[in-house]
Design a protein around this motif. Sequence first.
Motif, PDB file in Angstrom:
ATOM      1  N   LEU A 100       0.811  -1.220   0.000  1.00  0.00           N
ATOM      2  CA  LEU A 100       0.000   0.000   0.000  1.00  0.00           C
ATOM      3  C   LEU A 100       0.847   1.275   0.000  1.00  0.00           C
ATOM      4  O   LEU A 100       0.328   2.363  -0.182  1.00  0.00           O
ATOM      5  CB  LEU A 100      -0.912   0.022   1.227  1.00  0.00           C
ATOM      6  CG  LEU A 100      -1.883  -1.151   1.360  1.00  0.00           C
ATOM      7  CD1 LEU A 100      -2.656  -1.033   2.659  1.00  0.00           C
ATOM      8  CD2 LEU A 100      -2.812  -1.222   0.158  1.00  0.00           C
ATOM      9  N   ILE A 101       2.145   1.133   0.180  1.00  0.00           N
ATOM     10  CA  ILE A 101       3.028   2.278   0.390  1.00  0.00           C
ATOM     11  C   ILE A 101       3.524   2.840  -0.939  1.00  0.00           C
ATOM     12  O   ILE A 101       3.928   2.095  -1.829  1.00  0.00           O
ATOM     13  CB  ILE A 101       4.215   1.871   1.282  1.00  0.00           C
ATOM     14  CG1 ILE A 101       3.687   1.440   2.653  1.00  0.00           C
ATOM     15  CG2 ILE A 101       5.237   3.001   1.405  1.00  0.00           C
ATOM     16  CD1 ILE A 101       4.700   0.736   3.517  1.00  0.00           C
ATOM     17  N   THR A 102       3.524   4.160  -1.051  1.00  0.00           N
ATOM     18  CA  THR A 102       4.058   4.855  -2.225  1.00  0.00           C
ATOM     19  C   THR A 102       5.510   5.254  -2.003  1.00  0.00           C
ATOM     20  O   THR A 102       6.349   5.119  -2.895  1.00  0.00           O
ATOM     21  CB  THR A 102       3.218   6.113  -2.533  1.00  0.00           C
ATOM     22  OG1 THR A 102       1.868   5.690  -2.767  1.00  0.00           O
ATOM     23  CG2 THR A 102       3.747   6.854  -3.751  1.00  0.00           C
ATOM     24  N   MET A 103       5.832   5.749  -0.795  1.00  0.00           N
ATOM     25  CA  MET A 103       7.198   6.174  -0.511  1.00  0.00           C
ATOM     26  C   MET A 103       7.478   6.070   0.982  1.00  0.00           C
ATOM     27  O   MET A 103       6.599   6.323   1.802  1.00  0.00           O
ATOM     28  CB  MET A 103       7.416   7.630  -0.962  1.00  0.00           C
ATOM     29  CG  MET A 103       8.852   8.099  -0.797  1.00  0.00           C
ATOM     30  SD  MET A 103       9.119   9.784  -1.420  1.00  0.00           S
ATOM     31  CE  MET A 103       8.498  10.757  -0.040  1.00  0.00           C
ATOM     32  N   LEU A 104       8.716   5.708   1.312  1.00  0.00           N
ATOM     33  CA  LEU A 104       9.197   5.715   2.685  1.00  0.00           C
ATOM     34  C   LEU A 104      10.310   6.735   2.801  1.00  0.00           C
ATOM     35  O   LEU A 104      11.087   6.933   1.867  1.00  0.00           O
ATOM     36  CB  LEU A 104       9.745   4.343   3.088  1.00  0.00           C
ATOM     37  CG  LEU A 104       8.743   3.201   3.154  1.00  0.00           C
ATOM     38  CD1 LEU A 104       9.448   1.907   3.505  1.00  0.00           C
ATOM     39  CD2 LEU A 104       7.638   3.503   4.153  1.00  0.00           C
ATOM     40  N   VAL A 105      10.399   7.375   3.969  1.00  0.00           N
ATOM     41  CA  VAL A 105      11.462   8.347   4.239  1.00  0.00           C
ATOM     42  C   VAL A 105      12.192   7.925   5.499  1.00  0.00           C
ATOM     43  O   VAL A 105      11.567   7.616   6.518  1.00  0.00           O
ATOM     44  CB  VAL A 105      10.884   9.770   4.433  1.00  0.00           C
ATOM     45  CG1 VAL A 105      11.995  10.771   4.732  1.00  0.00           C
ATOM     46  CG2 VAL A 105      10.063  10.200   3.221  1.00  0.00           C
ATOM     47  N   GLU A 106      13.519   7.909   5.419  1.00  0.00           N
ATOM     48  CA  GLU A 106      14.371   7.717   6.587  1.00  0.00           C
ATOM     49  C   GLU A 106      15.315   8.902   6.663  1.00  0.00           C
ATOM     50  O   GLU A 106      15.890   9.308   5.650  1.00  0.00           O
ATOM     51  CB  GLU A 106      15.196   6.428   6.486  1.00  0.00           C
ATOM     52  CG  GLU A 106      14.398   5.148   6.520  1.00  0.00           C
ATOM     53  CD  GLU A 106      13.900   4.734   7.902  1.00  0.00           C
ATOM     54  OE1 GLU A 106      14.048   5.505   8.871  1.00  0.00           O
ATOM     55  OE2 GLU A 106      13.343   3.620   7.998  1.00  0.00           O
ATOM     56  N   VAL A 107      15.466   9.470   7.856  1.00  0.00           N
ATOM     57  CA  VAL A 107      16.425  10.543   8.091  1.00  0.00           C
ATOM     58  C   VAL A 107      17.599   9.921   8.841  1.00  0.00           C
ATOM     59  O   VAL A 107      17.424   9.323   9.905  1.00  0.00           O
ATOM     60  CB  VAL A 107      15.805  11.706   8.893  1.00  0.00           C
ATOM     61  CG1 VAL A 107      16.849  12.788   9.151  1.00  0.00           C
ATOM     62  CG2 VAL A 107      14.609  12.289   8.144  1.00  0.00           C
ATOM     63  N   VAL A 108      18.775  10.061   8.279  1.00  0.00           N
ATOM     64  CA  VAL A 108      19.983   9.445   8.823  1.00  0.00           C
ATOM     65  C   VAL A 108      20.374  10.121  10.135  1.00  0.00           C
ATOM     66  O   VAL A 108      20.317  11.342  10.255  1.00  0.00           O
ATOM     67  CB  VAL A 108      21.141   9.568   7.802  1.00  0.00           C
ATOM     68  CG1 VAL A 108      22.452   9.080   8.385  1.00  0.00           C
ATOM     69  CG2 VAL A 108      20.800   8.819   6.518  1.00  0.00           C
ATOM     70  N   SER A 109      20.788   9.312  11.100  1.00  0.00           N
ATOM     71  CA  SER A 109      21.397   9.824  12.332  1.00  0.00           C
ATOM     72  C   SER A 109      22.848   9.359  12.347  1.00  0.00           C
ATOM     73  O   SER A 109      23.255   8.545  11.511  1.00  0.00           O
ATOM     74  CB  SER A 109      20.659   9.295  13.565  1.00  0.00           C
ATOM     75  OG  SER A 109      20.922   7.916  13.734  1.00  0.00           O
TER      76      SER A 109
END
Length: 195
Positions: A100-109
């Motif tokens: 169901l997902i169009t896009m995922l976002v991860e912010v790097v730490s």
Amino acid sequence: MTAVDDRPITHIVKMFEDLEVPDGFKAELLRGEIVMMAGPDLVHNRIVLRVLRQIPDEKWDCLQTQDIDLLSETSEPQPDLVVLDRDAGPESGRLLPAQLITMLVEVVSKNSVDRDYGVKRSIYAAGKIPAYLIVDPVMAQCVLLTDPAYRGEEADYRCQRISKFGETLPLPMLGIELDTTEFGTLPNVRPHRRP
């Protein structure tokens, strides 16, 4: 009954689902390994907020702290931001089906570089997530990955576009251009060589 209800429950999945996570931490199941991390930096949270505010909510739902069902990969990641069509998805439930997902976002730490650029990239590609956006305040860049291919640990994205902070990043899957001029950076963090 949804596909999530029919998923196989392995020993590690059961252990993960029963895990009591201390306040201020989050846990993810990544290819059979339980990974626990402290809460994010303020730079991280502001970047997520600035991305979220640019995605039109009349068409898209942007979810934070949402677990994803990728149990074919023995994984239940919790991306920083999940974007799906507003009319998609179940009304309730802890796990959102990957299809169901169009896009995922991860912010790097400073502690997630290898995980975000490595294992999560492979897991999300194996789950056929159409677009994976890595926002990297260590290197002041965004990496947009599209066109997932292959299976298992060999899975990867065939297309990669790198944009520096300050540049506009086209996100055609959402019909927008992402303004990155207000994305902050993490001070005093050693540069890395990813992607």
